[in-house]
Design a protein around this motif. Structure first.
Motif, PDB file in Angstrom:
ATOM      1  N   CYS A  11       0.823  -1.021   0.055  1.00  0.00           N
ATOM      2  CA  CYS A  11       0.170  -0.035   0.083  1.00  0.00           C
ATOM      3  C   CYS A  11       0.703   1.218   0.026  1.00  0.00           C
ATOM      4  O   CYS A  11       2.028   1.162   0.501  1.00  0.00           O
ATOM      5  CB  CYS A  11      -0.704   0.042   1.215  1.00  0.00           C
ATOM      6  SG  CYS A  11      -2.060  -1.199   1.162  1.00  0.00           S
ATOM      7  N   LYS A  13       0.214   3.975   1.760  1.00  0.00           N
ATOM      8  CA  LYS A  13       0.534   4.573   2.965  1.00  0.00           C
ATOM      9  C   LYS A  13      -0.742   3.761   3.903  1.00  0.00           C
ATOM     10  O   LYS A  13      -1.674   3.109   3.255  1.00  0.00           O
ATOM     11  CB  LYS A  13       0.111   6.228   3.248  1.00  0.00           C
ATOM     12  CG  LYS A  13      -1.330   6.536   3.073  1.00  0.00           C
ATOM     13  CD  LYS A  13      -1.125   7.940   3.078  1.00  0.00           C
ATOM     14  CE  LYS A  13      -1.909   8.740   3.926  1.00  0.00           C
ATOM     15  NZ  LYS A  13      -2.195  10.345   3.792  1.00  0.00           N
ATOM     16  N   ALA A  14      -0.417   3.733   5.245  1.00  0.00           N
ATOM     17  CA  ALA A  14      -1.158   2.900   6.066  1.00  0.00           C
ATOM     18  C   ALA A  14      -2.361   3.548   6.619  1.00  0.00           C
ATOM     19  O   ALA A  14      -2.214   4.551   7.115  1.00  0.00           O
ATOM     20  CB  ALA A  14      -0.322   2.588   7.247  1.00  0.00           C
ATOM     21  N   CYS A  15      -3.531   3.023   6.091  1.00  0.00           N
ATOM     22  CA  CYS A  15      -4.744   3.541   6.826  1.00  0.00           C
ATOM     23  C   CYS A  15      -4.853   3.428   8.271  1.00  0.00           C
ATOM     24  O   CYS A  15      -4.413   2.199   8.694  1.00  0.00           O
ATOM     25  CB  CYS A  15      -5.984   3.121   6.274  1.00  0.00           C
ATOM     26  SG  CYS A  15      -5.758   3.145   4.211  1.00  0.00           S
ATOM     27  N   TYR A  17      -6.935   2.250  10.428  1.00  0.00           N
ATOM     28  CA  TYR A  17      -7.827   1.396  11.199  1.00  0.00           C
ATOM     29  C   TYR A  17      -7.402  -0.093  10.458  1.00  0.00           C
ATOM     30  O   TYR A  17      -8.196  -0.961  10.979  1.00  0.00           O
ATOM     31  CB  TYR A  17      -9.120   1.725  10.702  1.00  0.00           C
ATOM     32  CG  TYR A  17      -9.468   1.567   9.034  1.00  0.00           C
ATOM     33  CD1 TYR A  17      -9.734   0.561   8.571  1.00  0.00           C
ATOM     34  CD2 TYR A  17      -9.161   2.984   8.462  1.00  0.00           C
ATOM     35  CE1 TYR A  17      -9.862   0.818   7.184  1.00  0.00           C
ATOM     36  CE2 TYR A  17      -9.290   2.891   7.101  1.00  0.00           C
ATOM     37  CZ  TYR A  17      -9.540   1.949   6.316  1.00  0.00           C
ATOM     38  OH  TYR A  17      -9.502   1.859   5.133  1.00  0.00           O
ATOM     39  N   CYS A  18      -6.366  -0.124   9.657  1.00  0.00           N
ATOM     40  CA  CYS A  18      -6.240  -1.358   8.931  1.00  0.00           C
ATOM     41  C   CYS A  18      -5.366  -2.306   9.375  1.00  0.00           C
ATOM     42  O   CYS A  18      -4.213  -1.881   9.893  1.00  0.00           O
ATOM     43  CB  CYS A  18      -5.479  -1.171   7.489  1.00  0.00           C
ATOM     44  SG  CYS A  18      -5.463  -2.499   6.454  1.00  0.00           S
ATOM     45  N   PHE A  20      -4.981  -5.474   7.965  1.00  0.00           N
ATOM     46  CA  PHE A  20      -4.623  -6.516   6.917  1.00  0.00           C
ATOM     47  C   PHE A  20      -3.206  -6.533   6.867  1.00  0.00           C
ATOM     48  O   PHE A  20      -2.486  -5.524   7.254  1.00  0.00           O
ATOM     49  CB  PHE A  20      -5.356  -6.160   5.494  1.00  0.00           C
ATOM     50  CG  PHE A  20      -6.726  -5.967   5.376  1.00  0.00           C
ATOM     51  CD1 PHE A  20      -7.636  -6.746   6.281  1.00  0.00           C
ATOM     52  CD2 PHE A  20      -7.276  -5.330   4.510  1.00  0.00           C
ATOM     53  CE1 PHE A  20      -8.908  -6.899   6.144  1.00  0.00           C
ATOM     54  CE2 PHE A  20      -8.866  -4.957   4.558  1.00  0.00           C
ATOM     55  CZ  PHE A  20      -9.639  -6.112   5.355  1.00  0.00           C
ATOM     56  N   PHE A  22       0.013  -6.009   4.772  1.00  0.00           N
ATOM     57  CA  PHE A  22       0.454  -5.157   3.896  1.00  0.00           C
ATOM     58  C   PHE A  22       1.752  -4.378   3.925  1.00  0.00           C
ATOM     59  O   PHE A  22       2.233  -4.230   5.391  1.00  0.00           O
ATOM     60  CB  PHE A  22      -0.478  -4.105   3.248  1.00  0.00           C
ATOM     61  CG  PHE A  22      -0.482  -3.018   4.112  1.00  0.00           C
ATOM     62  CD1 PHE A  22      -1.744  -2.975   5.347  1.00  0.00           C
ATOM     63  CD2 PHE A  22       0.214  -1.865   4.487  1.00  0.00           C
ATOM     64  CE1 PHE A  22      -1.557  -1.983   6.405  1.00  0.00           C
ATOM     65  CE2 PHE A  22       0.037  -0.859   5.373  1.00  0.00           C
ATOM     66  CZ  PHE A  22      -0.856  -0.989   6.372  1.00  0.00           C
ATOM     67  N   GLY A  58      -6.270  -7.057  -1.540  1.00  0.00           N
ATOM     68  CA  GLY A  58      -5.040  -6.750  -0.780  1.00  0.00           C
ATOM     69  C   GLY A  58      -5.271  -5.817   0.523  1.00  0.00           C
ATOM     70  O   GLY A  58      -6.318  -6.294   1.076  1.00  0.00           O
ATOM     71  N   GLY A  59      -4.252  -5.194   0.997  1.00  0.00           N
ATOM     72  CA  GLY A  59      -3.309  -4.490   0.042  1.00  0.00           C
ATOM     73  C   GLY A  59      -3.932  -3.627  -1.021  1.00  0.00           C
ATOM     74  O   GLY A  59      -5.302  -3.273  -0.883  1.00  0.00           O
ATOM     75  N   THR A  60      -2.999  -3.163  -2.019  1.00  0.00           N
ATOM     76  CA  THR A  60      -3.606  -2.469  -3.222  1.00  0.00           C
ATOM     77  C   THR A  60      -3.180  -3.007  -4.473  1.00  0.00           C
ATOM     78  O   THR A  60      -2.090  -2.737  -5.120  1.00  0.00           O
ATOM     79  CB  THR A  60      -3.045  -0.681  -2.906  1.00  0.00           C
ATOM     80  OG1 THR A  60      -3.394  -0.428  -1.722  1.00  0.00           O
ATOM     81  CG2 THR A  60      -3.858   0.079  -3.882  1.00  0.00           C
ATOM     82  N   ASN A  93      -7.708   1.527  -5.542  1.00  0.00           N
ATOM     83  CA  ASN A  93      -7.907   2.672  -5.099  1.00  0.00           C
ATOM     84  C   ASN A  93      -7.923   3.924  -5.898  1.00  0.00           C
ATOM     85  O   ASN A  93      -7.642   3.922  -6.716  1.00  0.00           O
ATOM     86  CB  ASN A  93      -6.592   2.938  -3.868  1.00  0.00           C
ATOM     87  CG  ASN A  93      -7.101   2.155  -2.619  1.00  0.00           C
ATOM     88  OD1 ASN A  93      -8.075   1.441  -2.432  1.00  0.00           O
ATOM     89  ND2 ASN A  93      -5.823   1.967  -1.841  1.00  0.00           N
ATOM     90  N   ARG A 130      -6.513   7.892   4.573  1.00  0.00           N
ATOM     91  CA  ARG A 130      -6.553   7.282   3.222  1.00  0.00           C
ATOM     92  C   ARG A 130      -5.604   8.224   2.402  1.00  0.00           C
ATOM     93  O   ARG A 130      -5.365   9.421   2.735  1.00  0.00           O
ATOM     94  CB  ARG A 130      -8.018   7.476   2.854  1.00  0.00           C
ATOM     95  CG  ARG A 130      -8.977   6.678   3.365  1.00  0.00           C
ATOM     96  CD  ARG A 130      -8.739   5.239   3.111  1.00  0.00           C
ATOM     97  NE  ARG A 130      -9.018   4.789   1.794  1.00  0.00           N
ATOM     98  CZ  ARG A 130      -8.911   3.560   1.358  1.00  0.00           C
ATOM     99  NH1 ARG A 130      -8.723   2.809   2.182  1.00  0.00           N
ATOM    100  NH2 ARG A 130      -9.055   3.273   0.234  1.00  0.00           N
TER     101      ARG A 130
END
Ligand code: SF4
Length: 377
Positions: A11, A13-15, A17-18, A20, A22, A58-60, A93, A130
């Motif tokens: 990704c 950048k790191a959201c 709340y995430c 997952f 990545f 993902g990820g992205t 995204n 985001r």
């Protein structure tokens, strides 16, 4: 019938709340692609029969170059028997979804896009950290439509402390105006080891309010039901005949192969998951070994999973299926527990069994746990 999931563990950048798997170390994307191609070769015997769905998640996934997506797709095509009606989904995204990119994906064979919009409110996107703007979200939808995508889904997050009821109403109104056939709506959950979790623990951010989340969920159900949408799984809504085949297959016990770091696979009798660490994944694949752990699914686990997953779906659970797959004692057990819940208006009858009532949908996991069979029973 089976599905393939490919996890793209990168990704921008790191959201906040995430949770997952990545990494923001995108310099390893090429190494990832080479490793993935080797893993596909190593795992090509895992599934039998036609592959109905292919999902890049993902990820992205939209961070991959067109060439990388094309190379991976061709390797999948050469290694598995793909259905002529393959549902081929790519998560994208908004900041990656340009007009030319959408056209390239369509040319490769992607026929469904899942777009990570999350909110049309600038303050919400900033709060979540985001990588994209509201303007990019609007443009992404327009680009996808202009390229010719008709099968699309949008992710939306509700129940964040700063998302007002008015904001949510506006988000839904915008989505409906775009005439998109599928929406996944997720209540914000605060997962350990996320930035959000530590900010809440340190009192730098307000915690989520479960009552407010339930109220917003109720509102979403109301608006989408009024618009004629199916609420076919707790977090998923679609126009008729526009459900996600890939995710529906997960929920209906169809086997799938997961490729890439942290990806899970399921073949009815066991579940396995690849190591959730990119460097360990690369090293192991270099030695021609897929780094995974596995659990065998005994009858009790399979039954408990069935109750949990079926109650999250519009069709609910089926007594015939319970009797045929698990036996009469499980059927009797479910009947005994279901009746008082139905009297309490938490379950409602269907042709085959029961499903959750509208009022009980926000409590799905808690209600399902009433049915769980324990090893001591
Ligand atoms: S883009 Fe998706 S996977 Fe990546 S950090 Fe954000 S929510 Fe997580």
């Amino acid at each position: 019938m089976s599905g393939i999931y490919i996890h793209i563990p990168f990704c921008k950048k790191a959201c906040h709340y995430c949770n997952f798997h990545f990494s923001t170390q995108t310099k390893y994307i090429n190494e990832y692609t080479s490793s993935l191609l080797i893993e596909i070769e190593l795992q090509k015997k895992y599934l039998n029969g036609k592959i109905e769905t292919l999902y890049f998640g993902g990820g992205t996934p939209s961070l991959l170059s067109t060439e990388a997506i094309q190379t991976i797709y061709h390797k999948i095509k050469d290694s598995f028997d793909l259905s002529n009606n393959l549902e081929f989904t790519l998560e994208a995204n908004p900041d990656d979804l340009t007009a030319s990119q959408a056209q390239d994906w369509l040319n490769i064979g992607v026929n469904r896009l899942s777009i990570g919009i999350q909110s049309f409110q600038p303050h919400s996107l900033a709060w979540m950290n985001r990588a994209h703007s509201v303007q990019q979200s609007h443009q992404a939808i327009l680009n996808a439509k202009k390229a010719g995508f008709t099968n699309m889904s949008v992710d939306l997050i509700y129940g964040t402390p700063q998302l007002s009821d008015h904001d949510l109403a506006e988000d839904l109104e915008i989505l409906l105006s775009y005439d998109i056939p599928h929406i996944s709506c997720y209540a914000l959950t605060v997962e350990e080891k996320t930035v959000l979790y530590s900010k809440i623990q340190n009192k730098h951010l307000q915690d989520v309010d479960a009552a407010q989340q339930a109220k917003q969920f109720e509102y979403i159900m109301q608006i989408l039901a009024n618009a004629g949408w199916e609420h076919y799984e707790i977090s998923n809504f679609s126009k008729p005949n526009c459900r996600s085949k890939h995710n529906s297959n997960y929920w209906n016990g169809v086997p799938y192969l997961g490729l890439g770091p942290a990806a899970h696979s399921f073949n009815i009798h066991s579940r396995q998951w690849n190591v959730a660490n990119n460097q360990l994944y690369f090293q192991s694949i270099k030695n021609n070994s897929v780094p995974f752990e596995m659990e065998t699914l005994d009858t009790i686990t399979q039954f408990n999973e069935y109750m949990m997953i079926s109650l999250r779906q519009m069709e609910g659970f089926s007594f015939t299926k319970i009797k045929n797959e698990f036996g009469e004692k499980y059927e009797t057990h479910v009947k005994l527990i279901a009746e008082p819940l139905a009297k309490n208006k938490q379950l409602q009858k269907t042709a085959m069994g029961y499903t959750l009532s509208k009022e009980a949908k926000f409590l799905a996991d808690g209600i399902a746990s009433n049915f769980f069979w324990s090893k001591d029973q």
